[in-house]
Motif scaffolding. Structure first.
Motif, PDB file in Angstrom:
ATOM      1  N   LEU A  55       0.854  -1.185   0.000  1.00  0.00           N
ATOM      2  CA  LEU A  55       0.000   0.000   0.000  1.00  0.00           C
ATOM      3  C   LEU A  55       0.888   1.232   0.000  1.00  0.00           C
ATOM      4  CD1 LEU A  55      -2.686  -0.990   2.683  1.00  0.00           C
ATOM      5  CD2 LEU A  55      -2.935  -1.079   0.205  1.00  0.00           C
ATOM      6  N   CYS A  56       0.391   2.274  -0.639  1.00  0.00           N
ATOM      7  CA  CYS A  56       1.156   3.515  -0.670  1.00  0.00           C
ATOM      8  C   CYS A  56       1.085   4.180   0.700  1.00  0.00           C
ATOM      9  CB  CYS A  56       0.628   4.441  -1.760  1.00  0.00           C
ATOM     10  SG  CYS A  56      -1.052   5.048  -1.468  1.00  0.00           S
ATOM     11  N   PRO A  57       2.029   5.067   1.034  1.00  0.00           N
ATOM     12  CA  PRO A  57       2.024   5.723   2.360  1.00  0.00           C
ATOM     13  C   PRO A  57       0.730   6.484   2.647  1.00  0.00           C
ATOM     14  CG  PRO A  57       4.136   6.035   1.277  1.00  0.00           C
ATOM     15  CD  PRO A  57       3.234   5.389   0.262  1.00  0.00           C
ATOM     16  N   ARG A  58       0.129   7.084   1.620  1.00  0.00           N
ATOM     17  CA  ARG A  58      -1.116   7.836   1.851  1.00  0.00           C
ATOM     18  C   ARG A  58      -2.235   6.918   2.302  1.00  0.00           C
ATOM     19  NH1 ARG A  58      -3.972  10.305  -3.310  1.00  0.00           N
ATOM     20  NH2 ARG A  58      -4.247   8.044  -3.559  1.00  0.00           N
ATOM     21  N   ASP A  59      -2.360   5.724   1.651  1.00  0.00           N
ATOM     22  CA  ASP A  59      -3.411   4.784   2.027  1.00  0.00           C
ATOM     23  C   ASP A  59      -3.174   4.211   3.424  1.00  0.00           C
ATOM     24  OD1 ASP A  59      -4.452   5.264  -0.455  1.00  0.00           O
ATOM     25  OD2 ASP A  59      -3.660   3.425  -1.365  1.00  0.00           O
ATOM     26  N   LYS A  60      -1.882   3.934   3.735  1.00  0.00           N
ATOM     27  CA  LYS A  60      -1.583   3.433   5.075  1.00  0.00           C
ATOM     28  C   LYS A  60      -1.933   4.456   6.151  1.00  0.00           C
ATOM     29  CE  LYS A  60       2.175   0.262   3.819  1.00  0.00           C
ATOM     30  NZ  LYS A  60       3.611  -0.059   4.015  1.00  0.00           N
ATOM     31  N   LYS A  61      -1.667   5.720   5.873  1.00  0.00           N
ATOM     32  CA  LYS A  61      -1.992   6.763   6.845  1.00  0.00           C
ATOM     33  C   LYS A  61      -3.494   6.883   7.036  1.00  0.00           C
ATOM     34  CE  LYS A  61      -1.287  11.656   7.837  1.00  0.00           C
ATOM     35  NZ  LYS A  61      -0.696  12.947   7.364  1.00  0.00           N
ATOM     36  N   LEU A  62      -4.236   6.738   5.928  1.00  0.00           N
ATOM     37  CA  LEU A  62      -5.694   6.808   6.024  1.00  0.00           C
ATOM     38  C   LEU A  62      -6.242   5.654   6.853  1.00  0.00           C
ATOM     39  CD1 LEU A  62      -8.382   8.126   5.150  1.00  0.00           C
ATOM     40  CD2 LEU A  62      -8.319   6.688   3.107  1.00  0.00           C
ATOM     41  N   LEU A  63      -5.719   4.452   6.621  1.00  0.00           N
ATOM     42  CA  LEU A  63      -6.203   3.283   7.356  1.00  0.00           C
ATOM     43  C   LEU A  63      -5.786   3.344   8.828  1.00  0.00           C
ATOM     44  CD1 LEU A  63      -5.554   0.422   4.750  1.00  0.00           C
ATOM     45  CD2 LEU A  63      -7.759   1.364   5.453  1.00  0.00           C
ATOM     46  N   SER A  64      -4.615   3.895   9.104  1.00  0.00           N
ATOM     47  CA  SER A  64      -4.170   3.968  10.499  1.00  0.00           C
ATOM     48  C   SER A  64      -5.030   4.927  11.317  1.00  0.00           C
ATOM     49  CB  SER A  64      -2.714   4.405  10.561  1.00  0.00           C
ATOM     50  OG  SER A  64      -2.573   5.728  10.054  1.00  0.00           O
ATOM     51  N   GLY A  65      -5.604   5.937  10.656  1.00  0.00           N
ATOM     52  CA  GLY A  65      -6.460   6.880  11.358  1.00  0.00           C
ATOM     53  C   GLY A  65      -7.921   6.499  11.356  1.00  0.00           C
ATOM     54  N   PHE A  66      -8.248   5.303  10.825  1.00  0.00           N
ATOM     55  CA  PHE A  66      -9.641   4.870  10.777  1.00  0.00           C
ATOM     56  C   PHE A  66     -10.113   4.505  12.186  1.00  0.00           C
ATOM     57  CE2 PHE A  66     -13.352   2.457   9.550  1.00  0.00           C
ATOM     58  CZ  PHE A  66     -13.756   3.084   8.376  1.00  0.00           C
ATOM     59  N   PRO A  67     -11.233   5.051  12.651  1.00  0.00           N
ATOM     60  CA  PRO A  67     -11.669   4.791  14.042  1.00  0.00           C
ATOM     61  C   PRO A  67     -12.038   3.324  14.244  1.00  0.00           C
ATOM     62  CG  PRO A  67     -13.396   5.927  12.813  1.00  0.00           C
ATOM     63  CD  PRO A  67     -12.189   5.923  11.929  1.00  0.00           C
ATOM     64  N   ALA A  68     -11.739   2.830  15.445  1.00  0.00           N
ATOM     65  CA  ALA A  68     -12.084   1.452  15.800  1.00  0.00           C
ATOM     66  C   ALA A  68     -13.182   1.378  16.853  1.00  0.00           C
ATOM     67  CB  ALA A  68     -10.837   0.717  16.316  1.00  0.00           C
ATOM     68  N   ASP A  69     -13.526   2.508  17.461  1.00  0.00           N
ATOM     69  CA  ASP A  69     -14.535   2.543  18.521  1.00  0.00           C
ATOM     70  C   ASP A  69     -15.544   3.639  18.195  1.00  0.00           C
ATOM     71  OD1 ASP A  69     -16.025   2.761  20.890  1.00  0.00           O
ATOM     72  OD2 ASP A  69     -14.300   2.225  22.125  1.00  0.00           O
ATOM     73  N   PRO A  70     -16.855   3.328  18.203  1.00  0.00           N
ATOM     74  CA  PRO A  70     -17.852   4.372  17.894  1.00  0.00           C
ATOM     75  C   PRO A  70     -17.839   5.530  18.877  1.00  0.00           C
ATOM     76  CG  PRO A  70     -18.917   2.366  18.709  1.00  0.00           C
ATOM     77  CD  PRO A  70     -17.489   2.032  18.453  1.00  0.00           C
ATOM     78  N   ARG A  71     -17.266   5.330  20.078  1.00  0.00           N
ATOM     79  CA  ARG A  71     -17.220   6.419  21.047  1.00  0.00           C
ATOM     80  C   ARG A  71     -16.340   7.575  20.573  1.00  0.00           C
ATOM     81  NH1 ARG A  71     -16.055   2.863  26.383  1.00  0.00           N
ATOM     82  NH2 ARG A  71     -14.895   1.707  24.816  1.00  0.00           N
ATOM     83  N   SER A  72     -15.291   7.252  19.803  1.00  0.00           N
ATOM     84  CA  SER A  72     -14.446   8.323  19.273  1.00  0.00           C
ATOM     85  C   SER A  72     -15.201   9.155  18.238  1.00  0.00           C
ATOM     86  CB  SER A  72     -13.181   7.727  18.648  1.00  0.00           C
ATOM     87  OG  SER A  72     -13.515   6.832  17.594  1.00  0.00           O
ATOM     88  N   ILE A  73     -16.081   8.517  17.467  1.00  0.00           N
ATOM     89  CA  ILE A  73     -16.900   9.252  16.501  1.00  0.00           C
ATOM     90  C   ILE A  73     -17.911  10.125  17.231  1.00  0.00           C
ATOM     91  CG2 ILE A  73     -18.446   9.025  14.528  1.00  0.00           C
ATOM     92  CD1 ILE A  73     -17.206   6.339  13.941  1.00  0.00           C
ATOM     93  N   GLU A  74     -18.539   9.569  18.268  1.00  0.00           N
ATOM     94  CA  GLU A  74     -19.507  10.351  19.044  1.00  0.00           C
ATOM     95  C   GLU A  74     -18.840  11.567  19.672  1.00  0.00           C
ATOM     96  OE1 GLU A  74     -21.159   7.649  21.831  1.00  0.00           O
ATOM     97  OE2 GLU A  74     -22.198   6.437  20.332  1.00  0.00           O
ATOM     98  N   ALA A  75     -17.580  11.412  20.101  1.00  0.00           N
ATOM     99  CA  ALA A  75     -16.875  12.546  20.694  1.00  0.00           C
ATOM    100  C   ALA A  75     -16.595  13.622  19.649  1.00  0.00           C
ATOM    101  CB  ALA A  75     -15.564  12.070  21.330  1.00  0.00           C
TER     102      ALA A  75
END
Length: 526
Positions: free
Chosen positions: A41-61
């Motif tokens: 994967l290119c660095p841009r895609d890896k950065k996007l996936l690394s910042g993908f939320p894993a807990d809905p509480r972070s989205i609610e915040a």
């Protein structure tokens, strides 16, 4: 999408985390150029996936969907349940709680451990053994006043009364009743009178339930809900889940003792006192962009009978002082006294005097004597200067009407029901409760037999025609005494019917099943 499923559809956090992981995997598959090499994967895609939320509480915040809340430490001692608000040192987000419970009861300090250690990210933090999350009532009122159109509807509620004389006109809402017609604010004027302030009234509900479902063979666990409803909202809006306020969930696994429920009500009553005494100033609302002062009052408690008595401090319906409205007693008047002209109503001053005596008692024996003489305990609701326990505890329409308690009382217990065209063929069971019956059955068994005869001679053939109806009546009859069911089978000349034909010892459901089969056959043959 995850936020919509969580807020609108009520998807749990675990379900939201699963949806987020699936979305992340789908996006990763879309980014993969070489399926045989997932790491390509290119660095841009890896950065996007690394910042993908894993807990809905972070989205609610991020969307500020989670209201302000405070996590209290609750004493694990089942007889105590004292709550402790956290403190914070400097700018640290880590809450600090007392190590032991300092609640004193007649000179005896509890001293129960409140905390346990947890390793979070390599840091050892002391967390409450039994937490209680209280959601900020002021923050919720502010969010309610920020919704488009809600503030106007809440302000107009005081002007929608059907008439100025509720005694001679039909009442459609609580604002048509006498209580709110005469309810004055802290300034001595009617609570609706205000030039710029917002004046709103609320009802309180405390209810306990089994989160593991009410199965006969299941675990007996009980947790409680403390919720509020804004009565200024129109009836079509006030009881929608998104418009109700959840103050907190009382932790289980058992209900708190009678006096311990006050600990969970304390933070809510503190907020209501702030709203009443000084008012709460919101810097901006939907209708007042320059800010507005708001006052709120708690004017009624709407619960089922056990929760209402526990919340308001009254004794249970089995106590000598069984009524929360009048001074009738079981010993002097009994449950059957219907001469309402002779009933003496409780007064606010009388209830408060007994409750203060209960709180000021210096021993358990003195407290018990006050309670036996009055049927009243101290309740946190009495800290509200306007709260009248003799008038503000109302009948819960949900349990009385929608859940069918009135129907069960008249039809199931008293045997009073209206005959329908399909019900005219109910069998007549000529089984008098004679001396011959009394020789074999005791008083409790005779009452069970009388209740069974009342049920069976009612119009029930249309219910027995369905499987659900047969299961319902089998369960009801199975709650009666075994000897009464045996005697009834003997008189009807019917045999018990077991699900397993190899069964030798018959129990109550088997006898109930045989009786119902006999009744259904005779009803349909008429």
């Amino acid at each position: 999408m995850v936020v919509a499923c969580s807020i609108i559809l009520g998807v749990s956090r675990r379900g939201g985390s699963f949806m987020l992981s699936i979305l992340k995997y789908i996006i990763q598959l879309c980014f993969m150029r070489d399926v045989s090499n997932p790491e390509n994967l290119c660095p841009r895609d890896k950065k996007l996936l690394s910042g993908f939320p894993a807990d809905p509480r972070s989205i609610e915040a991020q969307f500020h969907l989670e209201g302000k809340h405070t996590t209290y430490a609750v004493c694990p001692n089942e007889a105590c349940h004292a709550t402790y608000k956290p403190t914070f040192q400097d700018d640290s987000p880590i809450p600090n709680y007392p190590t032991r419970c300092t609640q004193s009861r007649f000179g005896n300090v509890c001293k129960e451990f409140l905390l346990r250690r947890r390793d979070i990210g390599g840091h050892v933090i002391s967390m409450p053994i039994k937490p209680f999350v209280y959601f900020d009532f002021k923050d919720w009122v502010g969010s309610l006043l920020a919704r488009p159109g809600f503030e106007d509807k809440m302000d107009c509620a005081w002007n929608t009364s059907a008439s100025d004389d509720p005694a001679t006109h039909r009442m459609h809402d609580i604002f048509d009743g006498e209580m709110l017609h005469n309810f004055n604010g802290p300034d001595g004027r009617h609570f609706s009178v205000s030039s710029k302030e917002g004046h709103y009234v609320f009802s309180l509900c405390v209810d306990f339930f089994n989160p593991l479902s009410n199965k006969q063979a299941g675990k007996k666990v009980s947790v409680g809900l403390i919720s509020l409803v804004c009565l200024n909202l129109p009836p079509g809006l006030r009881y929608k889940p998104e418009n109700m306020f959840l103050a907190g969930v009382i932790p289980g696994p058992h209900e708190p003792p009678l006096n311990a429920l006050n600990h969970y009500l304390t933070p809510l009553i503190d907020d209501f006192l702030d709203f009443w005494n000084h008012g709460v100033c919101f810097t901006r609302t939907e209708g007042y962009r320059q800010g507005r002062l708001v006052r709120c009052a708690l004017v009624c408690v709407v619960c089922d009978l056990p929760a209402a008595r526990k919340t308001a401090g009254f004794a249970a319906s089995s106590h000598n002082h069984f009524c929360a409205i009048c001074c009738c007693t079981r010993k002097e008047h009994g449950y059957g006294n219907i001469d309402c002209d002779m009933w003496r109503r409780r007064t606010n001053a009388e209830c408060r005097a007994y409750a203060e005596s209960f709180r000021a008692a210096e021993s358990e024996e003195e407290r018990e004597a006050v309670f036996n003489a009055s049927g009243l305990r101290w309740s946190e609701l009495l800290r509200l200067p306007y709260f009248d326990p003799a008038r503000f505890v109302v009948v819960d329409a949900m349990h009385n009407l929608f859940l069918g308690l009135i129907q069960e009382h008249f039809q199931g217990i008293l045997g009073i029901r209206l005959a329908k065209d399909s019900d005219v063929d109910a069998p007549v069971l000529d089984i008098p409760l004679s001396d011959r019956t009394g020789n074999n059955l005791n008083d409790a068994e005779r009452k069970s037999l009388s209740k069974a005869l009342t049920w069976l001679m009612g119009p029930m053939n249309h219910e027995l025609a369905s499987e659900l109806g047969m299961m319902k009546w089998t369960k009801k009859l199975s709650n009666l005494h075994l000897e009464a069911l045996k005697f009834l089978c003997q008189e009807l000349h019917c045999a018990p019917i077991a699900v397993d034909p190899r069964k030798k010892t018959m129990n109550r459901p088997d006898y109930a099943r045989g009786i119902l089969i006999w009744v259904s056959m005779h009803s349909f043959q008429c």
